[in-house]
Design a protein around this motif. Sequence first.
Motif, PDB file in Angstrom:
ATOM      1  N   VAL A 219       0.846  -1.204   0.000  1.00  0.00           N
ATOM      2  CA  VAL A 219       0.000   0.000   0.000  1.00  0.00           C
ATOM      3  C   VAL A 219       0.881   1.254   0.000  1.00  0.00           C
ATOM      4  N   LEU A 223       1.122   4.229  -2.831  1.00  0.00           N
ATOM      5  CA  LEU A 223       1.023   5.668  -2.536  1.00  0.00           C
ATOM      6  C   LEU A 223       2.204   6.429  -3.151  1.00  0.00           C
ATOM      7  N   ARG A 252      -7.192  10.748  -6.081  1.00  0.00           N
ATOM      8  CA  ARG A 252      -6.559   9.484  -5.690  1.00  0.00           C
ATOM      9  C   ARG A 252      -5.951   9.588  -4.301  1.00  0.00           C
ATOM     10  N   ARG A 255      -8.546   9.284  -1.715  1.00  0.00           N
ATOM     11  CA  ARG A 255      -8.994   7.891  -1.543  1.00  0.00           C
ATOM     12  C   ARG A 255      -7.936   7.045  -0.837  1.00  0.00           C
ATOM     13  N   ALA A 256      -6.671   7.445  -0.986  1.00  0.00           N
ATOM     14  CA  ALA A 256      -5.580   6.623  -0.426  1.00  0.00           C
ATOM     15  C   ALA A 256      -5.375   6.863   1.069  1.00  0.00           C
ATOM     16  N   GLU A 258      -5.457   6.708   4.881  1.00  0.00           N
ATOM     17  CA  GLU A 258      -5.798   5.651   5.841  1.00  0.00           C
ATOM     18  C   GLU A 258      -5.981   6.288   7.215  1.00  0.00           C
ATOM     19  N   ARG A 277       1.445  11.014   5.409  1.00  0.00           N
ATOM     20  CA  ARG A 277       1.336   9.639   5.924  1.00  0.00           C
ATOM     21  C   ARG A 277       1.616   9.638   7.433  1.00  0.00           C
TER      22      ARG A 277
END
Length: 353
Positions: A219, A223, A252, A255-256, A258, A277
């Motif tokens: 994942v 990214l 995108r 949507r990515a 987390e 992140r």
Amino acid sequence: MSHSPDVIVLFSGGLDSLLAANLLRRQGLSVKCWHAFSPFFGKPGARDFWRKTYGLDVHTEDVGEAFAAMLRQGPSHGFGKVLNPCVDCKIHLLRRAKMYMESVGGRFLASGEVPGQRPMSQRRDVMRVIAREAGVADILVRPLGAGLLEPSLPEREGLVDRTSLASISGRGRAGQLALAARFGITIIPTPAGGCRLTERENARRYWPLLTRLALPTSVDFALANLGRQFWARDREASFWLCVGRDKEDNERLARAAEAGDALLSLRDMPGPTALARGGARWPSGIMLRAANLTAACSPKAVAGGRTAAVCVKTGEEEQTLAANPERAAFFESPPPFGLVRDERRLRFPPKNR
Ligand code: SF4
């Protein structure tokens, strides 16, 4: 009633594996294709296209996590010119394809490999090593170069008619194009390749993950394919920010996100979406610098010449920071490829070569 296929063809979506499937299909063998995908290669969304255009039944399989693990550990046969672990990659794909073949009751495997086509993984000696280490030496047929290779077991046993296979070698495409014409294939796939690990720009994107994250996952690599990449370091900690270049990137990135990530965007003017992140845990000073950079990627904010309001969303929480586009220097682009290559050699010296 379900029928087991005779052969599973490792299908990349390129011309070579398409021809391999056709060479076998034309012998009356029942062919099923197996297509691996990951953040680095593969087009799982093309399944319908392949069925409609070429009449191929393609099973797709996500091998991204295994590839992330391979990159973390370093491939045992080393890297090619960029960050491509081609020999380990082929071994792994053949092992996975064999597992799939066994699960559906197939009898042997086939690939579109052509001897001498690629310097790292399609030299004849390396092809033998790959087949042996993958445990498929007895069941792998390479229809495009069969006439130039030792007969495989399926050929020796008469499962496959060796005389109707091809004898193509080398890097040219003339032999393949002639075969495609013979088969009436008019929509020619672009030359296979398409593997991001062979591209320097992508190696630059991936390298910080391997050197700064404890356990980069599939994942994470996906990214790293998005937007513009930025990294910062403060004491021992690293901070990773991905900034959208256009609307599609922005969507995108949104949507990515987390749990634990932060999404940054300008409140009052057009500008990029940025994904931090693990941003929920970033110190406030670092997040402000990320907001500065996000604002610096908005031409309107830069032209405004003053602070811009940047919203920072982490889950349900939202805050607004007063960002200064002129103070964006803290985050840096990934290192140049020359540095990546030098560091890669130090960090992952070849083991088995
Ligand atoms: S180019 Fe990429 S997909 Fe192809 S063998 Fe090498 S690592 Fe694997």
